[in-house]
Motif scaffolding. Structure first.
Motif, PDB file in Angstrom:
ATOM      1  N   LEU A  88       0.935  -1.243   0.003  1.00 57.15           N
ATOM      2  CA  LEU A  88       0.017  -0.194   0.002  1.00 57.15           C
ATOM      3  C   LEU A  88       0.967   1.245   0.002  1.00 57.15           C
ATOM      4  N   ALA A  89       2.000   1.150   0.703  1.00 57.59           N
ATOM      5  CA  ALA A  89       2.829   2.456   0.881  1.00 57.59           C
ATOM      6  C   ALA A  89       3.368   2.658  -0.118  1.00 57.59           C
ATOM      7  N   VAL A  90       3.990   1.570  -1.405  1.00 56.67           N
ATOM      8  CA  VAL A  90       4.430   2.080  -2.407  1.00 56.67           C
ATOM      9  C   VAL A  90       3.698   2.326  -3.610  1.00 56.67           C
ATOM     10  N   TRP A  91       2.423   1.974  -3.535  1.00 55.42           N
ATOM     11  CA  TRP A  91       1.177   2.361  -4.377  1.00 55.42           C
ATOM     12  C   TRP A  91       0.694   3.723  -4.032  1.00 55.42           C
ATOM     13  N   ARG A  92       0.542   4.032  -2.595  1.00 54.68           N
ATOM     14  CA  ARG A  92      -0.218   5.300  -2.458  1.00 54.68           C
ATOM     15  C   ARG A  92       0.268   5.633  -0.958  1.00 54.68           C
ATOM     16  N   ALA A  93       1.294   6.116  -0.553  1.00 58.50           N
ATOM     17  CA  ALA A  93       1.790   6.221   0.855  1.00 58.50           C
ATOM     18  C   ALA A  93       0.720   7.068   1.534  1.00 58.50           C
ATOM     19  N   PRO A  94       0.408   6.650   2.978  1.00 59.22           N
ATOM     20  CA  PRO A  94      -0.330   7.297   3.464  1.00 59.22           C
ATOM     21  C   PRO A  94       0.132   8.682   4.148  1.00 59.22           C
ATOM     22  N   GLY A  95      -0.743   9.441   4.599  1.00 60.32           N
ATOM     23  CA  GLY A  95      -0.216  10.839   4.761  1.00 60.32           C
ATOM     24  C   GLY A  95       0.351  10.598   6.537  1.00 60.32           C
ATOM     25  N   PRO A  96       1.295  11.471   7.037  1.00 61.59           N
ATOM     26  CA  PRO A  96       1.709  11.355   8.322  1.00 61.59           C
ATOM     27  C   PRO A  96       0.698  11.419   9.342  1.00 61.59           C
ATOM     28  N   GLN A  97      -0.526  12.157   9.175  1.00 59.50           N
ATOM     29  CA  GLN A  97      -1.532  11.947  10.410  1.00 59.50           C
ATOM     30  C   GLN A  97      -2.128  10.747  10.355  1.00 59.50           C
ATOM     31  N   LEU A  98      -2.525  10.020   9.277  1.00 62.26           N
ATOM     32  CA  LEU A  98      -3.097   8.944   9.246  1.00 62.26           C
ATOM     33  C   LEU A  98      -2.386   7.866   9.737  1.00 62.26           C
ATOM     34  N   ARG A  99      -1.196   7.854   9.589  1.00 65.26           N
ATOM     35  CA  ARG A  99      -0.185   6.887  10.350  1.00 65.26           C
ATOM     36  C   ARG A  99       0.124   7.183  11.827  1.00 65.26           C
ATOM     37  N   SER A 100       0.011   8.230  12.090  1.00 65.94           N
ATOM     38  CA  SER A 100       0.135   8.706  13.543  1.00 65.94           C
ATOM     39  C   SER A 100      -1.278   8.078  14.165  1.00 65.94           C
ATOM     40  N   ALA A 101      -2.593   8.180  13.586  1.00 69.25           N
ATOM     41  CA  ALA A 101      -3.814   7.812  14.074  1.00 69.25           C
ATOM     42  C   ALA A 101      -3.632   6.226  14.271  1.00 69.25           C
ATOM     43  N   ILE A 102      -3.014   5.460  13.215  1.00 68.50           N
ATOM     44  CA  ILE A 102      -2.923   3.880  13.094  1.00 68.50           C
ATOM     45  C   ILE A 102      -1.977   3.533  14.537  1.00 68.50           C
ATOM     46  N   LEU A 103      -1.109   4.385  14.846  1.00 66.49           N
ATOM     47  CA  LEU A 103      -0.079   3.965  15.854  1.00 66.49           C
ATOM     48  C   LEU A 103      -1.028   4.208  17.052  1.00 66.49           C
ATOM     49  N   HIS A 104      -1.694   5.415  17.159  1.00 70.93           N
ATOM     50  CA  HIS A 104      -2.566   5.711  18.419  1.00 70.93           C
ATOM     51  C   HIS A 104      -3.142   4.407  18.581  1.00 70.93           C
TER      52      HIS A 104
END
Length: 266
Positions: free
Chosen positions: A33-49
């Motif tokens: 998914l990241a190499v196709w369309r990398a998620p934004g930093p805020q979305l990644r932060s939400a996933i980590l939370h």
């Protein structure tokens, strides 16, 4: 005094290893998914939370009550201390590897005088990969510890680690792409790294299967410390690299509540 802990209801080892495949597959999917369309930093932060809330819920609802009810303070102190010492030692080792890797990247342009060459840009970041491999290996061991506590604990922990490794797969693939690796190679490297989870789960499943009494208390306490370290010093630390928003904070509590309720009804 020897504890008389009832034997946990554990599924067959093939089922436990099957559950370990899920986080590995999702990690690879995250890289794709990241190499196709990398998620934004805020979305990644939400996933980590969210992942931090899920793992914290598994610790609080499933592991901690099992540890406390058997009243074995010496074994708990020993296992917890070993867990903290192990995680601190691994952090020190992996940070040294990452610093060495970063220093090598900075020194290379100076040596050539004209910036990094294509071969240098595509060199494997061994410091990063070793650090990630060790982290994933520990996750596999923790999965084995979860199944040593019981089938439900192991299943919930497998789901929690799946969410964590989704984020890790995303981040690793993005880092590899920034270093100049092609899309296919980045996904292949992440896939190879994910095998450490299966190795860790295999060792955890075979070594910890059938652990009872004092040994089980030590093992569970070790896992408790390692999971708390994972939440507070890795997941939330990375999540807070982005400016905090109410929605990101809410993601932590949604993850906690979701698995609290799931643990009650499962």
């Amino acid at each position: 005094m020897l504890l008389t802990i009832p034997t946990a209801v554990t599924p067959p080892w093939t089922t436990m290893l099957g559950f370990s495949v899920l986080p590995a597959v999702v990690m690879i999917a995250g890289a794709a998914l990241a190499v196709w369309r990398a998620p934004g930093p805020q979305l990644r932060s939400a996933i980590l939370h969210f992942a931090a809330g899920v793992i914290f819920s598994v610790v609080a609802v499933e592991l901690l009550p099992d540890i406390v009810q058997h009243h074995a303070p010496y074994e708990v102190a020993l296992g917890f201390g070993l867990g903290v010492a192990t995680m601190l030692g691994l952090r020190y080792f992996t940070q040294r590897l990452e610093k060495k890797e970063a220093a090598g990247k900075e020194a290379q342009p100076t040596a050539t005088g004209s910036g990094p060459t294509q071969a240098t840009a595509a060199a494997l970041p061994w410091g990063l990969l070793v650090a990630i491999g060790i982290d994933i290996f520990i996750d596999g061991l923790l999965l084995g510890i979860g199944f040593a506590a019981g089938a439900k604990e192991g299943t919930l922990l497998a789901i929690a680690l799946t969410i964590e490794l989704l984020s890790l797969g995303l981040a690793t693939a993005v880092e590899l792409r920034q270093d100049g690796h092609g899309k296919g190679r980045a996904v292949a490297i992440v896939a190879g790294t994910s095998l450490m989870l299966l190795i860790g789960a295999g060792i955890g499943t075979t070594v910890l299967r059938g652990a009872t009494g004092n040994m089980l208390e030590i093992v569970l306490s070790f896992g408790l410390a390692a999971l708390l370290f994972l939440v507070t010093e890795e997941l939330l630390t990375e999540a807070h690299e982005e400016p905090e928003t109410p929605l990101m904070t809410l993601a932590f509590f949604v993850g906690f509540l979701l698995f609290l309720l799931l643990g009650m009804v499962a």
